[in-house]
Each structure stands twice: as C-alpha cells, then as structure tokens.
Design a protein around this motif. Structure first.
Motif, short mmCIF file in Angstrom:
data_model
loop_
_atom_site.label_atom_id
_atom_site.label_comp_id
_atom_site.label_asym_id
_atom_site.label_seq_id
_atom_site.Cartn_x
_atom_site.Cartn_y
_atom_site.Cartn_z
N ALA A 443 13.45 51.64 7.75
CA ALA A 443 12.17 50.58 7.77
C ALA A 443 10.34 51.49 7.78
CB ALA A 443 13.03 49.60 8.22
N ARG A 444 10.89 51.79 9.11
CA ARG A 444 9.36 52.89 9.57
C ARG A 444 9.30 53.49 8.23
NH1 ARG A 444 11.16 53.21 15.88
NH2 ARG A 444 9.67 51.41 16.73
N SER A 445 9.74 54.29 7.81
CA SER A 445 9.73 55.27 6.48
C SER A 445 9.24 54.28 5.12
CB SER A 445 10.94 56.15 6.63
OG SER A 445 10.76 57.60 5.15
N GLN A 446 9.86 54.15 4.87
CA GLN A 446 9.43 52.68 3.87
C GLN A 446 8.15 51.88 3.98
OE1 GLN A 446 11.39 52.50 0.92
NE2 GLN A 446 9.28 51.31 -0.24
N LEU A 447 8.04 51.72 5.38
CA LEU A 447 6.25 51.12 5.05
C LEU A 447 5.25 52.36 5.30
CD1 LEU A 447 4.56 49.56 6.98
CD2 LEU A 447 4.80 49.36 9.04
N GLU A 448 5.93 53.40 6.36
CA GLU A 448 4.30 54.58 5.75
C GLU A 448 4.15 54.73 4.27
OE1 GLU A 448 2.71 55.87 8.00
OE2 GLU A 448 3.11 54.41 9.60
N ILE A 449 5.46 54.72 3.86
CA ILE A 449 5.75 54.69 2.70
C ILE A 449 4.87 54.28 1.40
CG2 ILE A 449 6.61 55.30 -0.76
CD1 ILE A 449 9.04 56.53 1.00
N ASN A 450 4.43 53.14 1.63
CA ASN A 450 3.63 51.50 0.76
C ASN A 450 2.77 51.61 1.49
OD1 ASN A 450 6.07 50.65 0.14
ND2 ASN A 450 7.13 49.66 1.37
#
Length: 507
Positions: A443-450
């Motif tokens: 979830a943190r990785s996805q947030l950084e991508i967004n």
C-alpha cells in the motif's frame, strides 16, 4: 500470686510424667498417607495439539523459565507502572492476601491443639449461703439440738479467696491432631497458590486491557486522519461533478464510505472509555483517575511488540508453576488428611488433666499449707452409639478425596487445553501480522507511485488521496493485529502459569 503457692507433691509429678512416657509411644497416624500425583507432560510444547498442525510454530526457549515480571519484556514504562500500582492497590489482590493470611492463622489454631492447654483462674467473692439450702440439710441432720445455731453460723456472710490453674493434654493416639495439622497446612498451601493465581490473573487482565486501550486509541487517530482525507476527496469529487467530470454514483459511493467511517468512530471511543475504566477498576481507582497516565498522546509512538522466542522452560515444570494445579494438588492433600481425622474420631480419646490451687475463707490463711487443693488423672471419651454418624463421616471424607482427585485431573487437562489454544492463537496472529506487514508495504509503494504520477500530471490528487486512505485502513488492521499478538502472548504466559520466583512458590 502463683509464685507463692505450694507445688504438687513429688509423687504426683512422677505419676504425670509416667503417664506421658507410657502413652506417647502408642500414638499412630490413621488414614492414608498422601502421595503426590504423577505429573504427566509431553516431550515438547507442540506435542499435545488438537486439529491440523500449526501453519507456523512460535519460537519457544525451553532453557529459560518465564520471568516473574514477564510484562517487562514489552519494555513499556506505562504498563510497568500500572503493574506496580496493581500489586500495591488492587482490591481483588488485597482480598486474596487476606484469605491467605486467614489460612495461615487457621493452621496455627489447629497446631495449638498438640500442646498442653494451661489456664489460670482466681477471684475474691463475698458469699452467703441459704439457711434452707441443700448444703444446710446435713447440719440439721447431724446436730438436731443445735441445728438453728449451726445453720445460723454457716449462713453468715464470708469472703472466699481462690487462685489456681488447670492443665490438660490430649495424647494424639490415632493421629487426629496430626492429620488435622496436615490438612490445615495443605489448606494454607492451597490458599498461597490461589493467591498466586489471583495475582497472575489480574496482571494478565491488566496487560490485556492496556494493549486493547492503546490499539483503540491508535485506531481512533488513524480513523480521524482517514475521515479527513475522505472529506478532502469528497470535496474534489463534488467539484469535478459540478464540472461534469464525474458522475453522481462516484460521489454517492464516497459519501457512503465517509458516513460509515464517521459512524464507526463513536464505537471506537466507547471502547477507549471501557478499557480505561477496566484498568481503573483493576487498580481500585474511580473513572477518570488514570486519564493523565493513559492519555492518548503516547499512542503516536506506541508500537510495543515483542516477537522474541517465548521463554517457557520445559513442559514438565508446568505443575510447579501453574497456580491452579498447585492449589488442586494441595486440596487433594487436605482431603486425604481429612480421612485420617474422621477415622480417628471412631476411636476413644484420652486426656490428661492436672489442677492445682488454693482456696480460703480467711485472708490470713490464703496460700498457706492447709489451703491448697490439687487433682491429677486421665479422662476419656468413647463414642458408643451415634446411629452410624461417625462411620458415615469417614465415607464422606473418602468421597471428598475422590472428588478432589477428579478435580485435580480436570485442572491439569484444562491447563493443557488452554496452553494449546494460546499457542495456536499466538502462532496464527503472528502469521496474520506478517501478512499485514506485506500488505502495508504494498500500500505504501502504491501511494508513492500515485504521488509521483500526480507530480508528473498523470493523475489528479483524488487518486493519491484514495491510496493514502487505503494505506490508513491497512495500518488500522496492523495496529489491531499488533495488539492481538501482544494479548495472545500474554495469554500464553498466563496459560503456563506465569513466572516463578527463586523458590518456585509463594512464601
């Protein structure tokens, strides 16, 4: 006053000593002698397990016994302070201490029956006999001619001076007193074990309530942040809907999610209050007394979790550590000794009595040679006819002993059941916690991508806000899992009997 009284004759003392020498060797202990039950235990902590094998077995250190203050391993200063206050001020613990003290005193009372009972008495009284009482009848018969004068003289008021002592001792022929002391000592041991059980139960309950409180406080913080994010996201969607960029369905869907989270917040706050009140009650405090100590400001850094191997020692040490097993064994011991007490009541009791004193109606003669009196000799009590009451009592004590043996067996089985349940639940929560850690990392990785896409103009801020909201949801799950794992770890230590002091038992 007694120091001036003449002593019993030399022959009297010899008679008493001879009786004691003759009677003592004949004493015997009736009833069965107690033998501690054999302790059955598995070779390792995972051998006795129901159902499928655990997906992952928790690490167990069999070389180290649990620490007496097992909660120190969580390295939480507030929890340590609460445990200290619990030991000092808990009403439940205070009640258990009083019960233990009462059992110790009861043992002293029973043990006193083995010694010699000595009582002193004395008094000065002004007396007058009735001229027509039974004591005057002999005067009238023995001297009819002078009866009136004799009765008048005897009925004159006089002062009576008295002082003396009585001693009695019961030789324990059949072990009635010895078995009574044995039963009282076992009762004291059981009370000590129950005190340990109360202390362990309260400490575990306090730790459980504390971890639950910190989890709820942290979840409140995270939900409040999530509500704030969803409110910002809703404002953006409503602006986009006004511009015709999104449909009403998307706005209504987000509004429903926001309403659901707002509806869940009061339940979390209610849980916070309930946990704080539970802790206050355990410590004997009124609601609100611990608010400053349990303030929620500390939860931002609260990540207390201890994942080191469980220090459980070897399974064979369980009976020595677990208080309810020790209490059940002591109760079985007491019930066995009571059989001897009831059996001894079937046989006669012999009591040696000795008394000495002085009595005089003349103050000048009090304490002189002619004023003394004494008595010495045995007495006995022999049950002859009691409708079978004493024999029935023997059978009843045997049944009580059998029930105590069954209770002991049930206690041991319940202990291993609780251990299996606690280890299984702890292992399962460890697995869940590790899975949630991976989910949070994703979830943190996805947030950084967004965030990077928004910065590059590839997406708007609503996508980033949705990702952050998703991450906060996973964090709430992780907080709950962390608290549950701590609580399950506490349950394991409670199931194995907690820690032991250097002696292994409560003194």
């Amino acid at each position: 006053m007694l120091s001036i009284l003449p002593s019993p004759s030399h022959s009297s003392r010899q008679l008493l000593l001879l009786a004691m020498v003759v009677l003592l060797p004949g004493c015997a202990m009736l009833g069965p002698d107690f033998t501690a039950p054999e302790q059955e235990a598995p070779a390792d902590w995972s051998a006795w397990h129901s159902g499928p094998e655990r997906a992952s077995a928790p690490g167990i250190d069999t070389d180290t016994q649990p620490a007496e203050k097992w909660w120190l391993e969580f390295d939480d200063p507030v929890l340590n302070q609460l445990q200290q206050r619990l030991a000092e001020a808990s009403p439940d613990l205070r009640s258990a201490v009083l019960n233990f003290a009462g059992a110790r005193l009861q043992r002293q009372i029973v043990a006193s029956e083995r010694g010699v009972d000595v009582q002193a008495s004395g008094g000065v009284s002004r007396q007058k006999l009735s001229e027509y009482g039974t004591s005057m009848r002999m005067a009238a018969i023995s001297s009819p001619a002078n009866s009136d004068a004799l009765i008048g003289a005897l009925a004159e008021p006089f002062t009576l001076y008295q002082a003396g002592f009585d001693a009695s001792w019961e030789p324990d022929f059949w072990g009635r007193i010895g078995r009574s002391i044995e039963a009282a000592e076992a009762g004291s041991t059981a009370s000590a074990a129950l005190l340990d059980q109360t202390r362990l139960g309260l400490s575990a309950e306090l730790a459980r309530a504390y971890f639950e409180l910190r989890s709820l406080q942290q979840q409140v913080r995270l939900m409040q942040r999530d509500i704030g994010l969803k409110e910002d996201q809703l404002a953006l969607l409503e602006a986009n809907r006004a511009a015709g960029l999104v449909s009403d369905v998307q706005v209504d869907s987000l509004r429903m999610q926001l309403s659901e989270q707002r509806a869940g917040l009061p339940a979390l706050n209610t849980g916070v209050v309930a946990s704080m009140n539970a802790i206050s009650t355990l410590l004997g405090e009124h609601p609100g007394a611990l608010d400053a100590l349990l303030q929620s400001d500390a939860v931002d850094t609260f990540d207390s979790i201890h994942s080191a191997d469980l220090a459980l020692g070897v399974p064979s040490s369980l009976a020595r550590r677990r208080p309810d097993i020790r209490a059940a064994e002591a109760q079985l011991h007491a019930a066995t000794a009571e059989i001897g007490v009831a059996t001894a009541d079937l046989y006669p009791r012999v009591t040696l009595h000795a008394g000495f004193g002085v009595e005089s109606f003349l103050q000048s003669a009090f304490g002189k040679g002619g004023s003394e009196y004494w008595s010495i000799g045995p007495g006995f009590y022999l049950p002859i006819f009691n409708q079978g009451r004493l024999k029935a009592r023997v059978e009843l004590t045997k049944m009580d002993q059998q029930q105590a043996a069954v209770h002991y067996r049930q206690t041991v089985l319940r202990a291993w059941q609780e251990i299996d349940n606690a280890l299984t639940a702890y292992a399962a929560e460890q697995t869940r916690y590790h899975q949630l850690q991976q989910k949070l990392a994703s979830a943190r990785s996805q947030l950084e991508i967004n965030r990077a896409n928004r910065a590059a103009g590839l997406s708007d801020s609503s996508v980033e806000i949705a990702s952050e909201s998703l991450m906060l949801g996973v964090e709430r799950q992780l907080v709950d899992s962390r608290a549950t794992m701590n609580i399950q770890r506490v349950a394991v230590y409670k199931a194995v009997g907690g820690g032991v002091d250097s002696a292994g038992v409560t003194e």
